[in-house]
Design an enzyme around this catalytic site. Structure first.
Site, PDB file in Angstrom:
ATOM      1  N   LEU A   1       0.833  -1.208   0.000  1.00  0.00           N
ATOM      2  CA  LEU A   1       0.000   0.000   0.000  1.00  0.00           C
ATOM      3  C   LEU A   1       0.868   1.259   0.000  1.00  0.00           C
ATOM      4  CD1 LEU A   1      -2.945  -1.020   2.403  1.00  0.00           C
ATOM      5  CD2 LEU A   1      -2.796  -1.228  -0.089  1.00  0.00           C
TER       6      LEU A   1
ATOM      7  N   ASP B   1       7.517  -3.756 -21.738  1.00  0.00           N
ATOM      8  CA  ASP B   1       8.249  -3.601 -23.010  1.00  0.00           C
ATOM      9  C   ASP B   1       9.367  -2.563 -22.879  1.00  0.00           C
ATOM     10  OD1 ASP B   1       6.651  -1.317 -22.846  1.00  0.00           O
ATOM     11  OD2 ASP B   1       5.912  -1.429 -24.911  1.00  0.00           O
ATOM     12  N   GLU B   2       9.324  -1.747 -21.811  1.00  0.00           N
ATOM     13  CA  GLU B   2      10.322  -0.673 -21.691  1.00  0.00           C
ATOM     14  C   GLU B   2      11.727  -1.222 -21.473  1.00  0.00           C
ATOM     15  OE1 GLU B   2       9.043   2.775 -19.487  1.00  0.00           O
ATOM     16  OE2 GLU B   2       6.947   2.304 -19.854  1.00  0.00           O
TER      17      GLU B   2
ATOM     18  N   TYR C   1      13.577   3.426 -14.111  1.00  0.00           N
ATOM     19  CA  TYR C   1      12.471   2.452 -13.979  1.00  0.00           C
ATOM     20  C   TYR C   1      12.743   1.217 -14.827  1.00  0.00           C
ATOM     21  CZ  TYR C   1       8.049   0.214 -15.306  1.00  0.00           C
ATOM     22  OH  TYR C   1       7.082  -0.708 -15.606  1.00  0.00           O
TER      23      TYR C   1
ATOM     24  N   LYS D   1      13.514  -2.788 -13.857  1.00  0.00           N
ATOM     25  CA  LYS D   1      12.687  -3.918 -14.325  1.00  0.00           C
ATOM     26  C   LYS D   1      13.549  -4.912 -15.115  1.00  0.00           C
ATOM     27  CE  LYS D   1       8.726  -4.363 -14.067  1.00  0.00           C
ATOM     28  NZ  LYS D   1       7.875  -4.994 -13.020  1.00  0.00           N
TER      29      LYS D   1
ATOM     30  N   TYR E   1       4.837  16.392 -23.160  1.00  0.00           N
ATOM     31  CA  TYR E   1       6.297  16.476 -23.079  1.00  0.00           C
ATOM     32  C   TYR E   1       6.900  16.658 -24.479  1.00  0.00           C
ATOM     33  CZ  TYR E   1       5.875  14.282 -18.392  1.00  0.00           C
ATOM     34  OH  TYR E   1       5.555  13.972 -17.093  1.00  0.00           O
TER      35      TYR E   1
HETATM   36  P1  NAD Z   1       0.926   0.583  -9.805  1.00  0.00           P
HETATM   37  O1  NAD Z   1       1.992   1.587  -9.500  1.00  0.00           O
HETATM   38  O2  NAD Z   1      -0.454   1.050 -10.103  1.00  0.00           O
HETATM   39  O3  NAD Z   1       0.804  -0.472  -8.612  1.00  0.00           O
HETATM   40  C1  NAD Z   1       1.908  -1.018  -7.973  1.00  0.00           C
HETATM   41  C2  NAD Z   1       1.422  -1.757  -6.738  1.00  0.00           C
HETATM   42  O4  NAD Z   1       2.572  -2.364  -6.109  1.00  0.00           O
HETATM   43  C3  NAD Z   1       0.775  -0.854  -5.690  1.00  0.00           C
HETATM   44  O5  NAD Z   1      -0.393  -1.454  -5.185  1.00  0.00           O
HETATM   45  C4  NAD Z   1       1.828  -0.728  -4.613  1.00  0.00           C
HETATM   46  O6  NAD Z   1       1.295  -0.517  -3.305  1.00  0.00           O
HETATM   47  C5  NAD Z   1       2.530  -2.070  -4.723  1.00  0.00           C
HETATM   48  N1  NAD Z   1       3.901  -2.024  -4.227  1.00  0.00           N
HETATM   49  C6  NAD Z   1       4.866  -1.116  -4.545  1.00  0.00           C
HETATM   50  N2  NAD Z   1       5.997  -1.383  -3.863  1.00  0.00           N
HETATM   51  C7  NAD Z   1       5.748  -2.480  -3.117  1.00  0.00           C
HETATM   52  C8  NAD Z   1       6.523  -3.251  -2.226  1.00  0.00           C
HETATM   53  N3  NAD Z   1       7.790  -2.913  -1.938  1.00  0.00           N
HETATM   54  N4  NAD Z   1       5.970  -4.342  -1.656  1.00  0.00           N
HETATM   55  C9  NAD Z   1       4.693  -4.692  -1.922  1.00  0.00           C
HETATM   56  N5  NAD Z   1       3.895  -3.980  -2.737  1.00  0.00           N
HETATM   57  C10 NAD Z   1       4.421  -2.893  -3.343  1.00  0.00           C
HETATM   58  O7  NAD Z   1       1.530  -0.260 -11.013  1.00  0.00           O
HETATM   59  P2  NAD Z   1       0.783  -0.933 -12.251  1.00  0.00           P
HETATM   60  O8  NAD Z   1       0.661   0.059 -13.341  1.00  0.00           O
HETATM   61  O9  NAD Z   1      -0.416  -1.647 -11.773  1.00  0.00           O
HETATM   62  O10 NAD Z   1       1.903  -1.987 -12.701  1.00  0.00           O
HETATM   63  C11 NAD Z   1       1.924  -3.302 -12.156  1.00  0.00           C
HETATM   64  C12 NAD Z   1       3.069  -4.079 -12.775  1.00  0.00           C
HETATM   65  O11 NAD Z   1       2.929  -4.132 -14.190  1.00  0.00           O
HETATM   66  C13 NAD Z   1       4.445  -3.458 -12.528  1.00  0.00           C
HETATM   67  O12 NAD Z   1       5.364  -4.491 -12.291  1.00  0.00           O
HETATM   68  C14 NAD Z   1       4.765  -2.742 -13.828  1.00  0.00           C
HETATM   69  O13 NAD Z   1       6.164  -2.658 -14.042  1.00  0.00           O
HETATM   70  C15 NAD Z   1       4.099  -3.651 -14.830  1.00  0.00           C
HETATM   71  N6  NAD Z   1       3.663  -3.018 -16.090  1.00  0.00           N
HETATM   72  C16 NAD Z   1       2.890  -1.895 -16.049  1.00  0.00           C
HETATM   73  C17 NAD Z   1       2.461  -1.340 -17.250  1.00  0.00           C
HETATM   74  C18 NAD Z   1       1.568  -0.114 -17.269  1.00  0.00           C
HETATM   75  O14 NAD Z   1       1.255   0.389 -18.347  1.00  0.00           O
HETATM   76  N7  NAD Z   1       1.095   0.380 -16.138  1.00  0.00           N
HETATM   77  C19 NAD Z   1       2.834  -1.909 -18.468  1.00  0.00           C
HETATM   78  C20 NAD Z   1       3.633  -3.066 -18.455  1.00  0.00           C
HETATM   79  C21 NAD Z   1       4.035  -3.610 -17.251  1.00  0.00           C
HETATM   80  P1  TYD Z   2       3.355   7.323 -19.084  1.00  0.00           P
HETATM   81  O1  TYD Z   2       1.885   7.191 -18.964  1.00  0.00           O
HETATM   82  O2  TYD Z   2       4.128   7.932 -17.961  1.00  0.00           O
HETATM   83  O3  TYD Z   2       3.922   5.884 -19.470  1.00  0.00           O
HETATM   84  P2  TYD Z   2       5.429   5.452 -19.961  1.00  0.00           P
HETATM   85  O4  TYD Z   2       6.356   6.566 -19.719  1.00  0.00           O
HETATM   86  O5  TYD Z   2       5.686   4.304 -19.064  1.00  0.00           O
HETATM   87  O6  TYD Z   2       5.280   5.100 -21.403  1.00  0.00           O
HETATM   88  O7  TYD Z   2       3.670   8.191 -20.374  1.00  0.00           O
HETATM   89  C1  TYD Z   2       3.167   7.819 -21.651  1.00  0.00           C
HETATM   90  C2  TYD Z   2       3.730   8.789 -22.656  1.00  0.00           C
HETATM   91  O8  TYD Z   2       3.169  10.078 -22.406  1.00  0.00           O
HETATM   92  C3  TYD Z   2       5.241   8.972 -22.570  1.00  0.00           C
HETATM   93  O9  TYD Z   2       5.756   9.166 -23.884  1.00  0.00           O
HETATM   94  C4  TYD Z   2       5.392  10.234 -21.745  1.00  0.00           C
HETATM   95  C5  TYD Z   2       4.180  11.051 -22.136  1.00  0.00           C
HETATM   96  N1  TYD Z   2       3.653  11.951 -21.095  1.00  0.00           N
HETATM   97  C6  TYD Z   2       3.432  13.298 -21.359  1.00  0.00           C
HETATM   98  O10 TYD Z   2       3.666  13.787 -22.491  1.00  0.00           O
HETATM   99  N2  TYD Z   2       2.947  14.090 -20.369  1.00  0.00           N
HETATM  100  C7  TYD Z   2       2.691  13.612 -19.116  1.00  0.00           C
HETATM  101  O11 TYD Z   2       2.281  14.396 -18.226  1.00  0.00           O
HETATM  102  C8  TYD Z   2       2.894  12.216 -18.859  1.00  0.00           C
HETATM  103  C9  TYD Z   2       2.616  11.633 -17.501  1.00  0.00           C
HETATM  104  C10 TYD Z   2       3.375  11.417 -19.877  1.00  0.00           C
END
Ligand code: NAD
Ligand code: TYD
Length: 337
Positions: free
Chosen positions: A36, A126-127, A150, A154, A207
């Site tokens: 959390l 994918d990053e 980040y 990963k 951005y």
């Molecule tokens: P999020 O930031 O919304 O959620 C992360 C969750 O992990 C939160 O509930 C947080 O409390 C918990 N957490 C953080 N540190 C912790 C710790 N030390 N111990 C236990 N719990 C912890 O992230 P998300 O967008 O739901 O992403 C989830 C996973 O999917 C991540 O591993 C992320 O790298 C991966 N991912 C996300 C995306 C995306 O577009 N959001 C895309 C590809 C992969």
């Molecule tokens: P984001 O949602 O942070 O995902 P990621 O960086 O993991 O791809 O950003 C998506 C794209 O949008 C990325 O190219 C950065 C851009 N971006 C903005 O232009 N303005 C913003 O305020 C944010 C958060 C992201």
């Protein structure tokens, strides 16, 4: 009964995954292990309160004893979502990213070995592949070339998973997905930040030139992919998931503005993100071929549904946009908006 330890189940993707799994498989139990942090929110799973096959543990994946205690509850499988997940925050301070994403993964891997889990799924991104030029796609064979703190954290975690699989025979798979969108996403990422700003006539920060390209996938398509990788993924393999929906950020921004009926004068071009990856695009043919998976949600339908969700869940957004969030927002955007 398979008992799955889902880490990070109170976050955006994790909460959608827990709800999806419990709703679609009556034979599975879920233990949600989540620290959390600012991004974790029990309100994301309020509808599961009292569910007989659901347990929540507030715990940190870097706490070895607590992780081991959680696994002693008959856990058979681990699906590891917990992470620090926001690139901009990793640029402000990479410390929590290395701790949670790298050390936390190492601790979970040790526990997975000790408790001999049936399957370990590492939810990656994918990053880790870095940035593409105008053409081409990331495949599972693309070399890792992470550019942000980040994605470096990963990638470090992914390498540990592969090393544990190779060295100890841990039955682990890695999934790498493109940019998710959908309900319960923390409003620091592009789509929920822009939607919640626009709903309140607050400017949106694009951005640089806004020509960076991302591939968008609905969170439920990602959840179905992780589930398929858990059930049918071959140990040692990587599976990419994407939405086959590439779009430059500025085009997406203008689409959101149009869908919300707002003026383009709300766009602010702000300083570019440091080291900003130019383009991500995923080849997900392997997951289609080997897992029988394919993205199902069209971007038009998914985006409309997501916007509607943020409109009807203003109270959820209000609790998120608290003092902590505002101090991050101020640091990130300050007087630029
Ligand atoms: P999020 O930031 O919304 O959620 C992360 C969750 O992990 C939160 O509930 C947080 O409390 C918990 N957490 C953080 N540190 C912790 C710790 N030390 N111990 C236990 N719990 C912890 O992230 P998300 O967008 O739901 O992403 C989830 C996973 O999917 C991540 O591993 C992320 O790298 C991966 N991912 C996300 C995306 C995306 O577009 N959001 C895309 C590809 C992969
Ligand atoms: P984001 O949602 O942070 O995902 P990621 O960086 O993991 O791809 O950003 C998506 C794209 O949008 C990325 O190219 C950065 C851009 N971006 C903005 O232009 N303005 C913003 O305020 C944010 C958060 C992201």
């Amino acid at each position: 009964m398979p008992t799955v330890l889902v880490t990070g189940g109170a976050g955006f993707i994790g909460s959608n995954f827990v709800r999806h799994l419990l709703a679609t498989d009556p034979t599975v139990a879920v233990v949600n292990f989540d620290a959390l942090t600012y991004a974790g929110n029990l309100a994301n799973l309020a509808d599961l309160a009292g569910h007989p096959r659901y347990t929540f543990i507030k715990g940190d994946v870097t706490d070895r004893d607590h992780v081991r205690a959680a696994l002693q509850r008959g856990v058979t499988d681990i699906i590891h979502f917990a992470a620090e997940s926001h690139v901009d925050r990793s640029i402000q301070d990479s410390g929590p990213f290395v701790r949670t994403n790298v050390i936390g993964t190492q601790i979970l891997l040790d526990a997975a070995r000790e408790f001999k889990v049936n399957k370990y799924v590492q939810v990656s991104t994918d990053e880790v592949y870095g940035s593409l030029g105008a053409t081409g796609f990331f495949t599972e064979e693309t070399p890792l070339h992470p550019n942000s703190p980040y994605s470096a954290s990963k990638a470090g975690a992914d390498l540990l998973v592969q090393a544990y699989q190779h060295t100890f025979g841990l039955p682990a798979v890695i999934t790498r997905c493109s940019n998710n969108y959908g309900p319960y996403q923390f409003p620091e990422k592009l789509i929920p930040l822009f939607v919640t700003n626009l709903l309140n006539d607050i400017p949106v920060p694009v951005y640089g030139d806004g020509q960076q390209v991302r591939d968008w996938i609905h969170v439920l398509d990602h959840c179905r992919g992780v589930e398929a990788a858990w059930r049918n993924g071959r140990p040692g393999e990587v599976y990419n998931f994407g939405g086959r929906c590439e779009m430059p950020n500025l085009e997406l921004t203008k689409l959101l503005i149009r869908l919300l009926g707002k003026p383009e004068s709300l766009i602010r071009y702000v300083e570019d993100r440091l080291g900003h990856d130019r383009r991500y695009a995923i080849d997900c043919a392997k997951a289609e071929r080997e897992l029988g998976w394919a993205p199902q949600v069209s971007f038009d339908a998914g985006l409309a549904e997501t916007i509607a969700w943020y409109q009807t869940n203003a109270a959820w957004v209000a609790t998120i946009k608290n003092k902590d969030y505002m101090s991050y927002y101020e640091k990130q955007y300050g007087s630029k908006l």
